[in-house]
Design a protein around this motif. Structure first.
Motif, mmCIF file in Angstrom:
data_model
loop_
_atom_site.group_PDB
_atom_site.id
_atom_site.type_symbol
_atom_site.label_atom_id
_atom_site.label_comp_id
_atom_site.label_asym_id
_atom_site.label_seq_id
_atom_site.Cartn_x
_atom_site.Cartn_y
_atom_site.Cartn_z
ATOM 1 N N ARG A 67 0.837 -1.186 0.000
ATOM 2 C CA ARG A 67 0.000 0.000 0.000
ATOM 3 C C ARG A 67 0.873 1.237 0.000
ATOM 4 N NH1 ARG A 67 -4.815 -0.360 2.852
ATOM 5 N NH2 ARG A 67 -4.261 1.692 3.639
ATOM 6 N N ALA A 68 0.276 2.314 -0.447
ATOM 7 C CA ALA A 68 1.007 3.590 -0.408
ATOM 8 C C ALA A 68 1.002 4.084 1.031
ATOM 9 C CB ALA A 68 0.329 4.594 -1.314
ATOM 10 N N PRO A 69 1.996 4.871 1.428
ATOM 11 C CA PRO A 69 1.994 5.411 2.794
ATOM 12 C C PRO A 69 0.832 6.375 2.986
ATOM 13 C CG PRO A 69 3.718 6.407 1.452
ATOM 14 C CD PRO A 69 3.156 5.272 0.665
ATOM 15 N N ASP A 70 0.472 6.550 4.276
ATOM 16 C CA ASP A 70 -0.694 7.372 4.581
ATOM 17 C C ASP A 70 -0.509 8.825 4.167
ATOM 18 O OD1 ASP A 70 -1.925 5.202 5.555
ATOM 19 O OD2 ASP A 70 -1.419 5.584 7.662
ATOM 20 N N SER A 71 0.749 9.281 4.193
ATOM 21 C CA SER A 71 0.979 10.688 3.868
ATOM 22 C C SER A 71 0.839 10.944 2.367
ATOM 23 C CB SER A 71 2.380 11.087 4.315
ATOM 24 O OG SER A 71 3.322 10.321 3.600
ATOM 25 N N SER A 72 0.824 9.864 1.618
ATOM 26 C CA SER A 72 0.757 10.024 0.163
ATOM 27 C C SER A 72 -0.647 10.450 -0.254
ATOM 28 C CB SER A 72 1.127 8.704 -0.495
ATOM 29 O OG SER A 72 1.044 8.830 -1.880
ATOM 30 N N LEU A 73 -0.705 11.377 -1.210
ATOM 31 C CA LEU A 73 -2.008 11.879 -1.636
ATOM 32 C C LEU A 73 -2.628 10.902 -2.629
ATOM 33 C CD1 LEU A 73 -0.840 15.523 -2.309
ATOM 34 C CD2 LEU A 73 -2.142 14.732 -0.347
ATOM 35 N N HIS A 101 -0.020 9.046 -5.013
ATOM 36 C CA HIS A 101 -0.152 7.734 -5.649
ATOM 37 C C HIS A 101 -1.518 7.611 -6.289
ATOM 38 C CE1 HIS A 101 -2.086 7.027 -1.746
ATOM 39 N NE2 HIS A 101 -2.779 6.106 -2.377
ATOM 40 N N ASP A 102 -1.573 6.718 -7.235
ATOM 41 C CA ASP A 102 -2.840 6.469 -7.902
ATOM 42 C C ASP A 102 -3.596 5.432 -7.081
ATOM 43 O OD1 ASP A 102 -4.900 5.685 -9.620
ATOM 44 O OD2 ASP A 102 -3.720 6.301 -11.361
ATOM 45 N N VAL A 103 -4.836 5.738 -6.728
ATOM 46 C CA VAL A 103 -5.600 4.791 -5.910
ATOM 47 C C VAL A 103 -5.843 3.492 -6.673
ATOM 48 C CG1 VAL A 103 -6.774 6.451 -4.449
ATOM 49 C CG2 VAL A 103 -7.712 5.910 -6.683
ATOM 50 N N HIS A 104 -5.734 3.549 -7.966
ATOM 51 C CA HIS A 104 -6.035 2.358 -8.757
ATOM 52 C C HIS A 104 -5.069 1.227 -8.443
ATOM 53 C CE1 HIS A 104 -7.760 0.025 -11.912
ATOM 54 N NE2 HIS A 104 -6.567 -0.137 -12.477
#
Lengths: 332, 295
Positions: A36-42, B226-229
């Motif tokens: 998963r992307a980090p939480d701070s990432s938009l 990041h892209d949510v996809h």
């Protein structure tokens, strides 16, 4: 091109392998830890709005080029660092040259010898102008030996002293022989040679030591050292004695046995013996002496490694500059 | 759990929106209720009311503009179709979450509908699920509906696929309804266009487009993105180039214009909103456009 620390690249290789493996393992773990992307990432949607733009492809290409250049610079820098740490050196086989000679001119100044002495002085005066590193001392003797000047490499001073002595030889009034008459007799060659043989300072330093003894070996009186004893002393001290004997001529055949003794002594020390009739031939003899010295001094050719970091320092500098510039472009 | 509906009402009643709210009510009324022949009662004029509904005699009598109200000929059903895929959990153009915009829009429309006695239904979902909430006309029902949109729209939800919801709506409902679609502002695919054409024959279609995040926004250039996809990061170093920013802005404008053209060509009223504060005025404009389009 030779590497002094040839093992340094191997150490680097091992270190780099360890670093790379560690980084790969850490990255793997981290990648596993977060899909998963980090939480701070938009979070955004439809990035193709951006990524499909031709400008994006261009910017990405430019960035990749910069990145590749940056990486290349870093690799070059690393290579240069590895090379420098291995101490690249140029191999040269060097003949130990004769720039480290000590020469004592040992002049018999009894009346018959003065002409020959002058010639020797003149020749050495000229030679001194070309010397670098050689040291010359001048000792004159008759009954006793006087050091006109000790071993020195001050060639201006040497030339002046030679000229001065030559002038004194010519002058009517000068007492160039003062101090040389304290012995029992005159032309005490053995004492003179012995005195010259102990004129070498710094016995621990590896230098070639030679005495150029100009005498007719016509001893009058009772010397402390006979010539053979003096020759033995010289040999013990590793001093080569080159003898120049103006008395050894057919005209003075009565001196033949003296000449033979002289020759024997000189050759036992490893030096060479020259007889001459004419002061004019002295330059040739001096040439020969220096050439012979060269021959005897020429030891085994030595392999000399001298550090040649220049190309790699240049490479390191350029690649560092390159990486700084590219890094700056990347930051923008 | 905070009440989403209360939040919607609050938004509608804050000072900046108070005027619009009245306008919105008037607009809603005139768009969806129009005039039946049966006179109901009189009420004070609200800006946005049809001028021809003003009862001039009553106005003269009372000194205040009065509007005639008519009994609605029938109750409407408003069907909100909302995308709750993870695309809607991403940011909207100016940094609000698209989900919040969707909830506010659905809440506003639902609230207006309920106040007019209309029923509100919901079709929401993503690529994997489609949920249908039966039409009803109570506030708790609307609240549940909003909660559903709010809860389902997360970054962990399945991908967005509005086709599924449009298909469902096109197949499941025979009765004519007012269909209010809340989706993001991307150009419609060919099957979606077909569905839209079909839906706007069957129903009365309004479309609210929620603008996607401005990827090149200068304020965000320092943050990760990041892209949510697929959680793929959007590299920050590329989001700073002014040239690329201009190109992106132009591309987004062009894309929005193209979508608007597509909806215009189907005679579907559509409106693009880009932030929370844009939702209520945007809805008003949408209704206004719709009213003019119908005449």
């Amino acid at each position: 091109m030779e590497l002094i620390f040839w093992w340094a690249p191997l150490v680097w290789l091992v270190v780099m392998a360890v670093v790379v493996v560690t980084v790969v393992i850490v990255l793997r773990r981290r990648a596993k830890a977060r899909l998963r992307a980090p939480d701070s990432s938009l979070p955004i949607a439809h990035r193709d709005r951006l990524t499909a733009l031709p400008g994006y492809a261009r910017a990405l290409r430019r960035y990749r080029l910069l990145l590749a250049g940056f990486a290349a610079c870093l690799v070059l820098l690393l290579v240069a660092a590895v090379a420098l740490s291995a101490r690249p050196a140029a191999v040269a086989s060097v003949q130990p040259d004769l720039k480290n000679r000590d020469i004592v001119l040992c002049l018999d100044i009894s009346g018959s010898m003065v002409d020959y002495d002058k010639e020797v002085l003149e020749v050495f005066g000229e030679l001194a102008e070309q010397f670098t590193g050689e040291r010359i001392s001048l000792v004159i003797f008759n009954a006793s030996a006087v050091t006109r000047f000790p071993l020195t490499s001050d060639y201006g001073y040497i030339s002046r002293q030679f000229a001065e002595l030559s002038a004194e030889f010519d002058s009517e009034t000068a007492d160039y022989y003062s101090g040389t008459l304290f012995g029992d007799g005159s032309s005490l060659v053995g004492d003179g040679l012995a005195s010259c043989a102990v004129r070498f300072d710094t016995p621990e330093v590896e230098r070639s030591r030679s005495v150029i003894l100009v005498t007719d070996n016509l001893v009058a009186g009772d010397p402390i050292f006979t010539l053979p004893e003096a020759g033995a002393l010289a040999r013990d001290k590793g001093v080569l004695v080159y003898g120049i004997n103006p008395g050894d001529t057919a005209a003075k055949s009565y001196l033949a046995n003296l000449a033979t003794e002289f020759r024997t002594v000189v050759e036992q020390t490893g030096g060479a013996y020259f007889s001459l009739d004419d002061p004019e031939t002295i330059p040739a003899i001096v040439d020969e002496i220096t050439a012979q010295q060269a021959a005897t001094m020429e030891g085994e050719p030595e392999l000399v490694l001298s550090d040649r970091p220049e190309p790699f320092v240049l490479l390191a500098f350029l690649s560092l500059c390159g990486s700084l510039v590219l890094g700056w472009r990347l930051r923008r | 759990m905070t009440s989403l509906l209360r939040r919607v009402k609050t938004t509608l009643s804050i000072r900046a929106h108070r005027r619009v709210r009245g306008l919105l009510e008037g607009e809603y009324t005139s768009v969806f209720h129009g005039r039946s022949m049966e006179f109901d009662d009189l009420r004070p004029y609200i800006a946005g009311d049809e001028v021809r509904d003003i009862d001039w005699k009553a106005t003269a009598r009372l000194g205040v503009p009065m509007t005639k109200r008519f009994i609605a000929s029938r109750k409407h059903t408003i069907l909100v179709i909302a995308d709750t895929g993870r695309n809607m959990a991403a940011l909207a153009e100016h940094g609000d979450t698209k989900r919040d915009l969707a909830v506010l829009a659905a809440g506003t429309i639902g609230y207006l509908a309920i106040r007019h006695g209309d029923r509100v239904a919901l079709v929401a979902g993503d690529a994997e699920h489609t949920v249908f909430v039966r039409p009803e006309s109570t506030e708790p029902h609307l609240e549940r509906m909003l909660q559903r949109i709010d809860r389902n729209t997360t970054t962990d939800a399945a991908a967005s696929d509005l086709t599924k919801q449009l298909e469902y709506a096109a197949k499941a409902f025979r009765r004519r309804m007012i269909v209010f679609v809340i989706a993001d502002d991307r150009e419609l695919s060919e099957p979606e266009q077909r569905l839209v054409r079909r839906l706007c024959v069957q129903h009365e279609l309004l479309w609210l487009r929620i603008g996607d995040a401005d990827i090149m926004r200068p304020e965000w250039s320092g943050s990760d993105m990041h892209d949510v996809h697929d959680a793929a990061p959007i590299p920050a170093f590329l989001r700073e180039s002014p040239a690329l920013r201009a190109e992106f802005a132009a591309a987004v404008r062009a894309s929005a214009a193209r979508s608007a053209d597509v909806f215009d060509s189907f005679a579907v009223s559509s409106r693009r909103v880009s932030s929370l504060s844009d939702v209520v005025p945007g809805l008003f404009r949408l209704l206004e456009v719709h009213r003019h389009a119908r005449r």
